[in-house]
Structure formats: C-alpha cells, structure tokens
Design an enzyme around this catalytic site. Structure first.
Site, mmCIF file in Angstrom:
data_model
loop_
_atom_site.group_PDB
_atom_site.id
_atom_site.type_symbol
_atom_site.label_atom_id
_atom_site.label_comp_id
_atom_site.label_asym_id
_atom_site.label_seq_id
_atom_site.Cartn_x
_atom_site.Cartn_y
_atom_site.Cartn_z
ATOM 1 N N GLY A 201 0.813 -1.048 -0.072
ATOM 2 C CA GLY A 201 0.019 -0.079 -0.131
ATOM 3 C C GLY A 201 0.833 1.314 0.119
ATOM 4 N NE ARG B 55 -1.899 -4.864 -1.333
ATOM 5 C CZ ARG B 55 -1.640 -3.917 -0.229
ATOM 6 N NH1 ARG B 55 -0.362 -4.266 0.416
ATOM 7 N NH2 ARG B 55 -2.236 -3.113 0.104
ATOM 8 C CG ASP C 120 2.795 -6.611 7.571
ATOM 9 O OD1 ASP C 120 2.389 -6.085 6.442
ATOM 10 O OD2 ASP C 120 2.216 -7.372 8.159
ATOM 11 C CB THR D 54 2.647 0.971 6.025
ATOM 12 O OG1 THR D 54 1.196 0.678 6.315
ATOM 13 C CG2 THR D 54 3.296 0.780 7.498
ATOM 14 C CG ASP E 166 -2.253 -0.054 7.622
ATOM 15 O OD1 ASP E 166 -3.025 0.791 7.406
ATOM 16 O OD2 ASP E 166 -1.732 -1.222 6.958
ATOM 17 C CG ASP F 219 0.681 -2.393 10.128
ATOM 18 O OD1 ASP F 219 1.716 -1.770 9.595
ATOM 19 O OD2 ASP F 219 0.278 -3.261 9.848
ATOM 20 N NE ARG G 107 -18.696 15.494 15.646
ATOM 21 C CZ ARG G 107 -18.879 14.679 16.470
ATOM 22 N NH1 ARG G 107 -20.194 14.262 16.628
ATOM 23 N NH2 ARG G 107 -18.007 14.119 16.875
ATOM 24 N NE ARG H 15 -29.247 11.606 7.924
ATOM 25 C CZ ARG H 15 -29.516 11.744 6.611
ATOM 26 N NH1 ARG H 15 -28.282 12.374 6.269
ATOM 27 N NH2 ARG H 15 -30.338 11.831 6.114
ATOM 28 N NE ARG I 276 -2.367 -4.825 5.461
ATOM 29 C CZ ARG I 276 -2.737 -5.250 4.213
ATOM 30 N NH1 ARG I 276 -3.407 -6.354 4.088
ATOM 31 N NH2 ARG I 276 -2.399 -4.360 3.381
ATOM 32 C CB SER J 272 -23.762 14.890 15.044
ATOM 33 O OG SER J 272 -22.978 15.531 15.922
HETATM 34 O O1 F6P Z 1 -1.752 -1.447 4.297
HETATM 35 C C1 F6P Z 1 -2.260 -0.117 3.635
HETATM 36 C C2 F6P Z 1 -3.810 -0.328 3.496
HETATM 37 O O2 F6P Z 1 -4.191 0.694 2.946
HETATM 38 C C3 F6P Z 1 -4.489 -0.646 4.455
HETATM 39 O O3 F6P Z 1 -4.766 -0.040 5.531
HETATM 40 C C4 F6P Z 1 -5.550 -1.589 3.923
HETATM 41 O O4 F6P Z 1 -6.243 -2.714 4.718
HETATM 42 C C5 F6P Z 1 -5.120 -2.034 2.770
HETATM 43 O O5 F6P Z 1 -3.894 -1.502 2.489
HETATM 44 C C6 F6P Z 1 -5.876 -1.909 1.368
HETATM 45 O O6 F6P Z 1 -4.983 -2.471 0.509
HETATM 46 P P1 F6P Z 1 -5.684 -2.628 -1.173
HETATM 47 O O7 F6P Z 1 -5.259 -1.129 -1.599
HETATM 48 O O8 F6P Z 1 -4.759 -3.453 -1.789
HETATM 49 O O9 F6P Z 1 -6.969 -2.976 -1.096
#
Ligand code: F6P
Length: 339
Positions: A11, A76, A107, A130, A132, A134, A159, A167, A176, A226
């Site tokens: 990503g 990927r 990762d 990334t 994320d 993570d 908002r 709402r 992820r 809200s």
């Molecule tokens: O790892 C980055 C990320 O954007 C995640 O947050 C998400 O789950 C995933 O990649 C989405 O991947 P793709 O763009 O391949 O659907």
C-alpha cells in the site's frame, strides 16, 4: 563504491516520495548510484527487467517531496512468494550490479525481503512506509500522520452534516488489523465511539451489538445532536454498512455508514511525514555505507535506530494504553453531558 536499488511496495503511503528523494540525495552525496525499480517487487521479477528499472538522477527526484503516491509505483507481488520469483529477483539485482536493496513498504514487503535473503547475498534495508503504523520498533511509519490528518479532515466535514441532521454516522477507517488510525482519528474528531480491536473485540457479535445500541440510546436520552462512531476496518463482520444495518434492524437505531477507504492513502504528505521520510532515507544510506543488512530504519523517542527485519514485523506495537483510557474517560463524560 556501491550501487543501490530501491523500490516501493505494498500500500502506497504519503511520504514515500520524500523517502526516495532522501535516499537518492544521500547516495549521490557519497557518489553512489541509485537504480529505481518500478511497480514494487514486480520490477525485479519481470523477465524484461531492464524496462522496469531506471537510474535515479538528482533531476528526477528534484521536485517530488510534496507528492503523494510514489513515483516508482507500487504493487503487491504474488511471485515473491514462490521460488521462481525469488530467483528472478536475485537475477535482476545481479544483472544491475546492485550491492544493496532499499525497500520502502510495510510488513508484506519486508517478508518479501526476508524471503529474498536465501537467494541474494546483497545488503537489504527496509524503510517503514505504511499508513497503518503497524511496524514494530519505530514510533511512527511514513504516511501514518498524513492518513490521520486526512481522516480528521473528512470526519470534520461529516460532523457538519451530522450536526445539521442530528444524525448518527458510522465511519470506517483503514489500518488493516491495527487500530492506530482509528484511535488517533477518533480522539482528534471527538468521536462519540471508537470501535477497534483493542477496546471492542468482536468475540460475541450479538453481545457487542446490544452493548453499542444501549450506549447510543443512553447518550441520546441526555443529548441531541450528532453521534459519530469510528470503526476499524476488518473489526465488524461485513464492516460499517453491515453494522448500520444490524443496529437499524435489531435496535431500531438509524445510522448512516460511510467508508473513507483509499482517500486515506492519498494526498500531499504533511510536514511530519516529509521530515520522518527524509531522516529515514538518509539513515538507510548511512546503514548501507556501514555495511548493515536485514534491518529496518526506525525512529524511537526522536532518535534513529536500526531494527532487525524479523523484529519489525511481529505486530506487537499496540495502540497506547493512555490513548485507549483517554477515549474511555471521554466517552463516559460525553454520555452524561446534558445538551
Ligand atoms: O496497508 C495499507 C492499506 O491501506 C490498509 O490499511 C488496507 O487494509 C489495505 O492497504 C488495502 O489494500 P488494497 O489497496 O490493496 O485494497
């Protein structure tokens, strides 16, 4: 004299270009050439590998620090899970006389690097890129800060309309399997609920649904206006839309679901990501010159470190307890506030 190969994988994240730029500038400073491989690891496994690579000149990276995405493209790569792909990648690196490979990614990308280790003896350096956040051993990954800001800007807009209609919104955020984005965005947007792996494990869906419905109803007794629920992707089976449907059907609570999706991956990197990426790019070149391999550059407490790649992908970096507690306290107060 060394020759560095560089690619971006998985990503994309805002700040990847800033990292590419820093690697190229730092390498040129030491009279080292940098070869950019396109489309992630696909640039290495492609049989016509010459077409997927290019020498990165200073001119090429001159004006990219502010750009989102990645000038090297990303992907990927399924073939990196197979011996055939790993051998092709090693051949390509040898054909280009690469001494060290820098991979900017998450990762999955680092797992690719680790697999390549058996087939290619060159130096391998990871740069954590990334949204994320993570990866272990680094306080932040490149792209996370911008993604959080993007989430905040989007939810601030939600908002406005949520306030106008009084709402309930359920907004699903990326990450992820980690809740770093969800917690940070949720707190910064004063979300009434933050639902993530850390504080709301969906072990029993029915119990969790009733808990949430009760909390929404209690809050609504006390206050009008809200009500924003942020939820981590992959938490609720079926996601935000399914949760909205179930709340409606089973608890008569009407909610509007909204998926922020890939908006969170795009945009110009904010200062924090540009600076982090620049520091990490320079540190990666320094690591190569020092002969390091199989490591990820990382920043902890404002200082650069090197983390063994295997350690970086253990998924042990949790959302801080302070952040979770802060949200819990705020939630309790919000529910009691009479408006
Ligand atoms: O790892 C980055 C990320 O954007 C995640 O947050 C998400 O789950 C995933 O990649 C989405 O991947 P793709 O763009 O391949 O659907």
């Amino acid at each position: 004299m060394k020759r560095i190969g560089i690619l971006t994988s998985g990503g994309d994240a805002p700040g990847m270009n800033a990292a590419i730029r820093a690697v190229v500038l730092a390498a040129h400073h030491h009279h080292i050439e940098v070869i950019g491989f396109y489309h992630g690891f696909n640039g290495l496994v492609c049989e016509e590998h010459i077409a997927m690579a290019e020498s990165l000149t200073l001119v090429k990276v001159n004006s990219i620090i502010h750009l989102g995405g990645t000038i090297l493209k990303s992907a990927r790569c399924q073939l990196m899970h197979e011996e055939k792909g790993l051998k092709l990648a090693a051949n390509t690196l040898n054909a280009h006389n690469i001494d060290a490979l820098v991979v900017i990614g998450g990762d999955g990308s680092f797992s690719g690097l680790l697999a390549l280790k058996q087939y290619w003896p060159g130096q391998m350096i990871g740069i954590p890129g990334t949204i994320d956040n993570d990866l272990d051993g680094t306080d932040y990954t490149i792209g996370f800060a911008t993604a959080v800001n993007t989430g905040i800007e989007a939810i601030d807009k939600i908002r406005d309309t949520a306030d106008a209609f009084e709402r309930i919104f359920i907004v699903e955020l990326m990450g992820r399997h980690s809740g770093h984005i969800t917690f940070n965005v949720g707190i910064a947007c004063a979300a009434e609920q933050v639902l993530s792996f850390e504080n709301f494990p969906v072990d029993d869906q029915q119990v969790r649904l009733l808990q949430l419905a009760n909390e929404i109803k209690t809050a609504q007794k006390n206050r009008h206006g809200s009500y924003i629920i942020v939820i981590a992707e992959n938490l609720w089976p079926g996601g935000a839309f399914e949760l909205a449907k179930q709340l409606n059907k089973q608890a008569d609570i009407e909610c509007t679901a909204c998926l922020l999706g890939h908006i969170q991956r795009g945009g110009s990197p904010i200062a924090k990501d540009r600076i982090l990426a620049t520091k990490m790019g320079v540190a990666a070149v320094q690591a190569i010159i020092s002969g390091e391999t199989n490591v990820m550059v990382a920043e902890k407490n404002n200082a650069m470190h090197l983390i063994v790649l295997d350690e970086a992908i253990k998924h042990q970096k949790l959302v801080s307890k302070q952040l979770i507690d802060a949200q819990q306290n705020i939630l309790a107060l919000t529910a009691q506030t009479q408006c």
